[in-house]
Structures are given as C-alpha cells and as structure tokens.
Design an enzyme around this catalytic site. Structure first.
Site, short mmCIF file in Angstrom:
data_model
loop_
_atom_site.label_atom_id
_atom_site.label_comp_id
_atom_site.label_asym_id
_atom_site.label_seq_id
_atom_site.Cartn_x
_atom_site.Cartn_y
_atom_site.Cartn_z
CG ASP A 42 -11.88 -3.35 6.08
OD1 ASP A 42 -11.94 -2.45 6.94
OD2 ASP A 42 -11.10 -3.31 5.12
CB CYS A 100 -6.03 -12.17 2.48
SG CYS A 100 -7.30 -10.96 2.07
CG HIS A 111 7.51 6.93 5.95
ND1 HIS A 111 7.36 8.25 6.26
CD2 HIS A 111 7.27 6.81 4.63
CE1 HIS A 111 7.05 8.92 5.18
NE2 HIS A 111 7.00 8.07 4.18
#
Ligand code: PEP
Ligand code: MG
Length: 596
Positions: free
Chosen positions: A459, A506, A193
């Site tokens: 990744d 990206c 959050h």
C-alpha cells in the site's frame, strides 16, 4: 506461435507442463416425458441423486479440512444446506408428479429461477451464493445424468497446468495433487479461493489473466511463473530451455537453501535480523516452520470473514488465534486486525459503494466505525495471548489521532477482561502498519506511542506513487525501488530507532531477494515474507557484514530513478550471489515491464 500473458502471481514457483483447459460446461438437461408408472422411479432417482451428491460433498469437505484447514471446509456447509433443503425435494418431486417428467429436468426447473433471481441482485453475498448454487446444482444434475465431474486428468501425471475462467471451491478441492503442477485463472485476486488454496498446496499459480482460456490449447506446452505472474503459451525452444534451467536452479537452490532453515539470519559480524512469515490462514503454519521462519510477522485475518453471511463470533476468532499462538510458541505471531475495504470485501460487512474504495472506509477506519466488530476481534486476540506470544497490529494507520482512537478501544477491552478475571498477556505489544505516506512522514510521532512498526509496502507504494496496485495499465509505474520509496523507508527506520522501537517490513518488497541487502542495510530489524522466500533471504543475510549491506544501501541513494537503483542493485547482487541472480532466467531490471 508463442504468446505471453501477464496476471497476478499468487503462488510462487515455476511450472512447465501441458495445458488442460477446463471448460466449466454446464450439464445439458432435456425434458423427457415419463409414463405415470415410472413416476415413483423418477422420485427415487431424485432421492438417490441427492444422496450421492451429499456423500461427495461430505468427502470433499473432509479432504479439504484435512489438507487445507477446517475453516476452508466450511465453504461446503452451504452446499450441504442446499442438498438437504426440504424445499428442493418437495418442489422437484411436485414437478415430476405434476408434469410427469424426468428428475433432472425437474431439478433444473426448480433451480433455474433461483439462479436467475440471484444473478439480478446487487448484494455481494447473495451473488456469491449463486456460485454455490451453480456448483452444487451442477453436481446434482451430473449425478442424475450419470456424468462424471466437470474435468478429469487421466494421462496427465504430474504435468497438467490447469486453465479455467474461475475455479470453484469444489473444482480446486478435486485437483489431483499428483497430476497438477500449476493453476491459471482468468478471474480472481490474491484472496480468491483458488489463490488461497494454491498457496497452501504450494502449487505455482497466476490469476487474473484476461482471456487466456481462449488461447490455451489442451496438451500444448506452457510455462507458468507464479512469482512473476507470467504465463507463456507454446514457448519457443530457447524460452523453454531457459525456464527449465531456471526451474532446476530454483529446485536445486531450494534444496540447498532448505538446510539453512534452522540457522539464524545473522550477518558475519553478528547483526541479527528476524526473518518471519506472512500467512493468511493457519493451515500455512507447517510450511512456515519448514522454511525456518522465526515467527509470523503478518497474519492477515481477513480470511476468517470470507464466505459467510454473518461475522465470525469471538469464540471462532479465539479458537483460531489460540491455535496459532500455541503452534508458533515460543515464536511470536503478529495478528493484524481486520483490513477490509478497498479491494478486499466480505459479505458480512455491508459497505456503501465508494467512488475510490482504496481511499475509502477500510481497515482501521472501518474498525473504528464499527467498534462492536473491532472489540470482538481484540477480545479474542487478547484472550489467545495467554497461550503464546501474540502481537497486535493495526492496518492503515494515517496518524496519531487514529492510533490513539484504536488504543482507547483496546484499553477498554483490556479493562473489561480484567474485570471478568479473564487472562491475557498484559505486556502484549501493539504496533502500527506504516503504509500511508502521512504515517511515514509522521513516523517520529507515531513511534512514541507504539511498540513496533511494520511497513506495508504494497500500500505504501500505491499511495506514495499514486499507482493503483491492482491496475494493470499502470503496473510499470509500481516501483518499489523508486527514490521516493527508499527515502520514506530510510526515514521510517530512523524514526523507529530514535524512539527505541523495532521495525519490520511485511509488504511484498521484503519477499523479493533482490532487495535483501538493501533492506538489511537500511536497518530493518525484521523482514516478514512469503514462507518460500525465507531460506534465500537467510542465505543473503548470512553472507555479508552489516557494514557491507549498509554501504550498498547508501550507494543506492545516489540514484535518480528506480531503473538506476535496480540496475545498480542487480549488479551488486549478481557479483555477490552469481548462483542466484546470474543468467537470463532472472527477471531483474531488464525483465520487468518498462515504460511504454
Ligand atoms: C501491505 O500493504 O504491504 C500489506 C502487507 O498489506 P496488504 O497487502 O494486506 O494490504
Ligand atoms: Mg496494506
């Protein structure tokens, strides 16, 4: 004594300010017997406490909806449900009457067993609900006790760096923007959050900084580097001067660069690169436009699935995607289909515990496993494609078979929409993320079956170098400039161009200005990054010819280690852009964590 802590930089920028350690102290409640005649008064106090709390939550919800986005405001629905629950009033009322005690004690007696039961359950969603219960329960207790919010910032105009173990949604929503300059939390990750809120508020933030609260002292000077993920407590004068200079330089550069926003990312000999932005939720779009993005190169849709017990409906997906498509029009937006699993988890998707989650049932594998869920998202994206330029991108594609399986589902959804006479863009481009080494190695085969590639270096590096991207212990081996990574990138770009498709990057590697010339010289057609990184990247691209960048990239292939590559690249960037890369403040090769 100065102390340096490392965490995860989740919102870029430098903050220099005074520490404010938020003790999230639970309100202390005493059992107070009351006269029978006073019972109605306690009952009315209970009602009033509930009403005040409800009004406060509604206010926060409204503010969050306006400042951050309506989806985020939904988090507070759970708080309202608790406050409006008849059961809570009835149980607390019964305790007040039965035991003749004060209202706050009665409330605590009702909530405590629920809290304890929720702490014991394994289920991630229910455990998360304990946070809601704590948050709203403490608010109610504070209101009954006549206490103020858990923290306040008087006298700290524009200089508070908040330190907290964790920040609840209402803590974050209460931040006074004119008082706070940065956030540090001990827990959390990129999608926590506080991280999401900090980014949208453009507040520098570092999360996951272990044990930092025990060392930070209120009002002590601190430096926070949200780009590098660093927190420096009680810095010495020299460090402070260095960071002040760096901050000023960044601000100056930011102002100067801002003017470049509207210009194209074009080299001096006319080679165009598309510079786009990565977003996690639509409230970031104003910042995307303000920084001069030519589109959204990666819209991570995981946010839609967070903080809720059930999956988002097609209409919810559609409303958000349509708004993004329309707001970005005519610029394109690449919507990445759901990438859950690994370190990203949603309560509504129950996954079995896995030994190796990042090698487990995640992203496109999960979507192929749950075609119902996948179809809902694809239908919404396709429907929204009638309102702007949308593109679909699959995450974690490992090879052609998986890509084809995803495309079969996509074609099925298109056929269904055609039958129903529902409009969508029949030419919608479909791309694959290249973030698994098997995809990089078979990029020539994949390129024949997609419209574009986007390299997810976060990744790709983790899998190619066998380095867990969230493991602090091996962070020094997480090297974007490792010769293996550079060779993979070169191979993937050439595979894409041989088949005539465009290729983007990206992953975070594209947000680092140090890599600008290298990525340009490697031939990427698009670079998608955190919005704040766009102006400097444009500046770098606009100041060279394509040939010069290609020469720099070529030179780096002669290096045997990531350190050699980085040193050479930094030397080159310093020579060309002394105003951005010179000085000790720049944490280039020498500043990054090295081998033990
Ligand atoms: C990546 O892996 O580089 C990427 C962009 O995806 P994520 O960080 O969401 O895994
Ligand atoms: Mg990824």
């Amino acid at each position: 004594m100065s102390q340096v802590f490392r965490g995860i930089g989740v919102s870029p920028g430098i903050a220099v300010g005074k520490a404010l350690v938020i003790e999230v102290r639970r309100p202390r409640v005493k059992r107070e017997p009351v006269d029978p005649a006073q019972v109605p008064f306690e009952l009315s106090r209970l009602q009033r406490g509930l009403e005040i709390s409800r009004r406060q939550v509604l206010e926060i919800q409204e503010r969050v909806a306006k400042e951050v986005g309506p989806q985020y405001a939904r988090i507070f629905d759970a708080h309202l449900l608790i406050l409006e629950d008849r059961w809570l009033v009835e149980q607390a009322g019964a305790i007040i009457q039965g035991q003749r005690v004060n209202a706050e004690y009665a409330v605590q007696e009702v909530l405590e067993p629920v809290r304890q039961a929720l702490s014991r359950v394994e289920d991630g969603y229910l455990r998360e609900r304990r946070t809601d219960l704590d948050d709203v329960g403490d608010r109610l207790l504070r209101n009954l006790l006549g206490q103020r919010e858990s923290f306040h910032m008087e006298g700290m105009r524009g200089e508070a760096v908040l330190f907290a173990h964790d920040l609840s949604p209402s803590d974050t929503a209460q931040l006074q923007r004119d008082a706070v300059v940065g956030l540090v939390t001990e827990t959390g990750g990129r999608t926590s959050h506080s991280a999401i809120m900090a980014r949208s508020l453009e507040l520098p933030a570092v999360v996951g900084v272990e044990e930092v609260c025990a060392h930070a002292r209120d009002h002590e000077t601190v430096i926070l580097d949200g780009t590098e993920g660093l927190v420096i407590l009680a810095p010495d004068r020299e460090t402070l001067t260095r960071y002040h200079a760096r901050k000023q330089q960044l601000e100056y550069v930011g102002r100067a660069l801002h003017k470049l926003g509207g210009l194209p990312a074009e080299t001096q000999d006319g080679y165009r690169v598309r510079v786009t932005a990565n977003i996690e939720f639509p409230a970031e779009l104003p910042a995307v436009r303000a920084h001069g993005a030519e589109g959204v190169g990666l819209y991570r849709t995981e946010f839609l699935y967070l903080n809720r017990p059930e999956l988002p409906t097609e209409e919810e997906h559609f409303a958000v995607y349509r708004a993004v498509a329309a707001e970005m029009h005519p610029r394109p937006t690449v919507i990445r289909t759901l990438d859950f699993g690994g370190d990203k988890l949603a309560s509504a998707i129950q996954l079995a515990a896995e030994e190796n989650p990042s090698l487990g049932l995640r992203a496109i594998r999960l979507c192929l496993h749950r075609p119902d869920m996948f179809r809902t998202q694809l239908r919404a994206i396709l429907r929204a494609s009638a309102f702007g330029t949308l593109r679909i991108m699959y995450p974690m594609i490992s090879g052609v078979a998986e890509l084809r399986a995803a495309n079969v589902i996509l074609e099925g959804v298109k056929a269904e929409l055609r039958c129903q006479g529902i409009a969508f863009d029949p030419e919608i481009q479909v791309g694959a993320m290249i973030e698994i080494p098997s995809a990089a190695v078979t990029a020539d085969l994949l390129a024949r079956e997609v419209d574009f590639f986007s390299v997810g270096t976060n990744d790709l590096i983790q899998y190619a170098l066998a380095i867990d991207r969230i493991n602090e212990q091996v962070a020094y081996l997480y090297e974007p400039l490792h010769p293996a990574v550079l060779r993979m990138l070169r191979g993937v770009v050439s595979a894409a161009h041989n088949e005539g498709i465009w290729i983007s990057m990206c992953g975070e590697m594209a947000s680092d200005p140090l890599h600008g010339l290298l990525l340009l010289g490697l031939g990427f057609d698009e670079l998608s990054m955190t919005p704040g990184a766009i102006p400097l990247m444009k500046r770098i691209i606009r100041s060279v010819t394509y040939g010069q960048a290609a020469e720099v990239a070529q030179c780096l292939f002669g290096c045997a280690t990531a350190q050699e590559v980085e040193r050479l690249l930094l030397q080159e960037m310093r020579a060309r852009f002394p105003e951005y890369f010179a000085g000790d403040g720049w944490t280039g090769a020498e500043g990054r964590p090295g081998f033990p």
